[in-house]
Each structure stands twice: as structure tokens, then as C-alpha cells.
Design a protein around this motif. Structure first.
Motif, PDB file in Angstrom:
ATOM      1  N   ASP A  81      31.015  10.169 -58.347  1.00 17.58           N
ATOM      2  CA  ASP A  81      30.289   9.169 -59.211  1.00 17.58           C
ATOM      3  C   ASP A  81      29.191   9.708 -59.947  1.00 17.58           C
ATOM      4  O   ASP A  81      27.967  10.527 -60.137  1.00 17.58           O
ATOM      5  N   TYR A  83      26.088   8.968 -62.211  1.00 10.05           N
ATOM      6  CA  TYR A  83      25.225   7.986 -61.670  1.00 10.05           C
ATOM      7  C   TYR A  83      24.631   8.432 -63.127  1.00 10.05           C
ATOM      8  O   TYR A  83      24.163   9.232 -63.720  1.00 10.05           O
ATOM      9  N   LEU A 167      22.385   2.365 -62.223  1.00 12.35           N
ATOM     10  CA  LEU A 167      21.708   2.531 -61.544  1.00 12.35           C
ATOM     11  C   LEU A 167      20.603   1.867 -62.369  1.00 12.35           C
ATOM     12  O   LEU A 167      19.560   2.102 -63.129  1.00 12.35           O
ATOM     13  N   ASN A 173      23.271  -2.367 -58.933  1.00 10.96           N
ATOM     14  CA  ASN A 173      24.437  -1.259 -59.149  1.00 10.96           C
ATOM     15  C   ASN A 173      24.894  -1.856 -59.953  1.00 10.96           C
ATOM     16  O   ASN A 173      25.740  -3.384 -59.738  1.00 10.96           O
ATOM     17  N   ASP A 318      18.096   2.507 -53.816  1.00 15.15           N
ATOM     18  CA  ASP A 318      19.866   2.507 -54.910  1.00 15.15           C
ATOM     19  C   ASP A 318      21.236   2.414 -53.245  1.00 15.15           C
ATOM     20  O   ASP A 318      21.120   2.388 -52.501  1.00 15.15           O
ATOM     21  N   THR A 320      24.066   1.946 -53.831  1.00 17.45           N
ATOM     22  CA  THR A 320      25.424   2.320 -54.181  1.00 17.45           C
ATOM     23  C   THR A 320      25.759   2.719 -53.060  1.00 17.45           C
ATOM     24  O   THR A 320      25.042   2.923 -52.158  1.00 17.45           O
ATOM     25  N   LYS A 358      18.859   7.976 -53.211  1.00 15.73           N
ATOM     26  CA  LYS A 358      19.917   7.689 -54.345  1.00 15.73           C
ATOM     27  C   LYS A 358      21.613   8.158 -53.810  1.00 15.73           C
ATOM     28  O   LYS A 358      21.669   9.250 -53.286  1.00 15.73           O
TER      29      LYS A 358
END
Length: 378
Positions: A81, A83, A167, A173, A318, A320, A358
């Protein structure tokens, strides 16, 4: 107020019983590659009743260290990922600067596998990464999370999958996925070793970031052994194959995924209920719905839905991986025999902890933290 524990008086084997006067010569431990010849089992499609559970608080789950515990098996994706933290999404044709950027391990399958393991349940991950730096990053993250990687493959024909995670400052996100090894280089037929671990699981988790053909093989193998299958609807934006749905026990979408899959609006709970009815017509008997800040609900055909409000987090950093945390935590509680109401509450607590950190895999909570949070809820 009551204390929650997921300790069991006995282990739930949903699809198998040990034959009289026999024993498991070897079982699913962290260093075990299953071999069908090593089991003396009677396979039944009928699931056993759920065991009763104690309600005393416990720091760890005894089943995590019990080699006879049927594992959680996650078959799915692993991504790097990428970010980028931004104040807002760019408009068409606009270039904006990110406040920061970093690459972390993720992917719906890898997220769920680490979550299961950190919740002190023995967890296998079946998936693919490329022979590159991102593949090493993901492998190390899975190992660090305690996931059993006997069935993780390195493939030379495709790079490791990755995702760009944009984000925003409010924790929301937007994500763009590049499939890579998640979508390429799978064998036409999965190996007997991969299917055997599925057939000896306690529960199987699937998502839609790998080919449907792979999910169908896994779900079919699980159904043949009476193993429950949860399909997270997140991933590719395409109709679900009827064959796959026919082997799924619980479908787990969020609101937008439910709307796309059924072609129906999901803005109100009444509309959601009607869309779930369409899922029943498609062959799914249970729908585990993630509703973001409105909580969650479990629908079962012929019964009233069970609703679970969110467990508020002091601050959302976050989101995610929050859905992956929820689904995996529900699966762990389910295979351990908790009531469906308590499964929802356990999953909500895990997701509440996850959005406070996060990153996807870095945010997965441990079991002790989830139980501690649950003890504060009346």
C-alpha cells in the motif's frame, strides 16, 4: 457490565469428527504442511452445535496454542500500500502535493490474515507475491503478525500487487489497486496441498482481489468438507458469479458494494433490507453488512436482522483496512462459537481500535486490547 472471553470449554470442529479409537497423527500447527494421509477423519457436511463459552476475561486464547484447533484459512490478496496523505482529493486535471508518503504492507487477504493471528487464532494465508522488494515487505509483515505462510507463493511472472491509498485528513480514503501477482500466475487448478488446508479449516475467508476462478475452487472445496465460507465483497467491481455465491455461507459487503452487486439503492435501512432480499434470491442465506459510522448488521433469511452500532473511537486516523478487521474479527468469534450478536460486538470493537492507527496491517488490534475494550461496554 460483563467481561467477555473467547475461551472455550471445547473446540468447535464444524465439519469433522475424529474417528473412534483414532487420533490426529499430525494437525494444523505453525510448522505443519497438511497431508491428507496423516488424518483419520470422518467428514460430514452437517455442522456441529456451537459450544458454550465462559465469560471470564482472559489475556490469551487457549486455542491459539492448541494444535488440534481447526485454523482460520484466508485465501486472497497481498498488496504493498503506497500511502499519500492529502487534505483533499485532486480535481480532474489538477496536481496537488501530498503532506507525506510511505509504503506499508496491506491487501484485503493479508490484512484479514494478520488480524486473525493477532486475535490469537491460528491463521494460514494462501496467496501470491512477486519476487521483488514489495513481496519481501509483505512476507515480513505477515511473519511479524504471526501468520502461517506454508501456502504463500513467490511467483516470477508478475510483480507484487500494490495499491495507491489517498488518505485524507478526516481519516477517509480512496484506493486504486494494481492486481499484479494477486490476479496473475495462479495455476489453473489449485494444488492438493492448498485445498487440503481449506478442507481442514475451521472457517475460510475470501475476498475479490484474486480471480473468481480461484475463489470458486476454494469455496467448493470448503463446502465439500462442510467448512463455512465468508466472502468479503470488496475488490473487483464486477458481478459475482452465481457458482461462487452457491458455495458461500456469508456474504460481507459494505453499503456501496451491496448497491453495486444488486443494482439497488442502499441509502436507508429499508432500502438495505430490500437489497439484502435480492442477495437471498441470488443464493446467499446470510449477509454481514458493514455500514461505516452507522455500525453493522447481520441478515439471515427468515429472521430479523441483528444490528450492532459502532463502538466510537476517540479519534479516527485511518479507515483503511477497517472493513477487513471487522470481517476477520467476526470470523474468529464465529469459529470460536460465540453468539452472532457477540460476534458483531467483537468485530465492532476490533474495528474501533483499528481506525485509530495509520496503515492497514499496522492497525490490526491484538486480542487483549479488544477484550479490554469490550469490558468497558455495558
Amino acid at each position: 457490565m460483563r467481561a467477555f472471553s473467547f475461551s472455550q470449554s471445547k473446540h468447535w470442529h464444524p465439519s469433522s469428527q475424529i474417528a473412534p479409537n483414532s487420533r490426529l497423527i499430525k494437525s494444523c500447527s505453525r510448522n505443519f504442511n497438511p497431508n491428507p494421509a496423516q488424518f483419520i477423519l470422518i467428514i460430514s457436511r452437517k455442522q456441529n452445535p456451537l459450544p458454550s463459552l465462559s465469560v471470564n476475561s482472559a489475556k490469551t486464547n487457549p486455542s491459539a496454542n492448541d494444535p488440534t484447533t481447526p485454523p482460520l484459512v484466508v485465501v486472497g490478496s497481498a498488496n504493498a500500500d503506497i500511502y499519500v496523505e492529502i487534505d483533499r482529493l485532486p480535481k480532474e486535471g489538477e496536481t496537488i502535493s501530498a503532506k507525506s508518503g510511505q509504503t506499508l504492507a496491506g491487501g484485503k487477504g493479508a490484512n484479514q490474515a494478520v488480524c486473525g493471528s493477532k486475535l490469537s487464532y491460528p491463521t494460514y494465508f494462501v496467496g501470491q507475491v512477486g519476487e521483488d522488494a514489495n513481496g519481501k515487505l509483505i512476507t515480513e509483515a505477515l511473519q511479524g503478525g504471526g501468520v502461517i505462510l506454508d501456502h504463500l507463493k513467490n511467483v516470477s511472472g508478475a510483480p507484487t500487487g500494490h495499491a495507491v491509498v489517498m488518505l485524507q485528513s478526516n481519516g477517509q480514503n480512496s484506493i486504486i489497486i494494481v492486481g499484479g501477482a494477486n490476479m496473475s500466475c495462479w495455476p489453473e487448478n489449485l494444488s492438493d496441498e492448498d485445498l487440503e488446508i481449506v478442507k481442514n479449516a475451521g472457517i475460510v475467508l475470501l475476498q475479490r482481489e484474486i480471480p473468481d476462478s480461484v475463489n470458486i475452487q476454494v469455496a467448493k472445496a470448503a463446502r465439500s468438507a462442510g467448512i463455512p465460507v465468508i466472502l468479503d465483497a470488496g475488490g473487483m467491481d464486477a458481478p459475482l458469479p452465481p457458482e461462487l455465491l452457491s458455495f458461500v455461507d456469508i456474504l460481507s459487503p459494505n453499503e456501496s458494494e451491496l448497491s453495486r452487486l444488486t443494482g439497488m439503492p442502499t441509502e436507508t435501512f429499508e432500502q438495505i433490507s430490500e437489497a439484502v432480499g435480492k442477495c437471498y434470491e441470488m443464493g446467499v442465506k446470510q449477509v454481514l453488512l458493514k455500514l461505516g459510522d452507522k455500525g453493522s448488521a447481520l441478515f439471515e433469511e427468515g429472521k430479523e436482522p441483528i444490528k450492532q452500532p459502532i463502538i466510537s473511537a476517540p479519534k479516527v486516523l485511518d479507515t483503511t483496512g477497517a472493513g477487513d478487521t471487522f470481517t476477520a474479527a467476526f470470523a474468529v468469534a464465529f469459529v470460536e462459537g460465540k453468539s452472532k450478536k457477540d460476534c458483531l460486538k467483537f468485530a465492532a470493537a476490533a474495528a474501533s481500535l483499528g481506525v485509530q492507527v495509520k496503515g492497514a496491517i499496522p492497525s490490526m488490534p491484538d486480542r487483549q486490547s479488544v477484550l479490554k475494550l469490550l469490558q468497558t461496554i455495558q
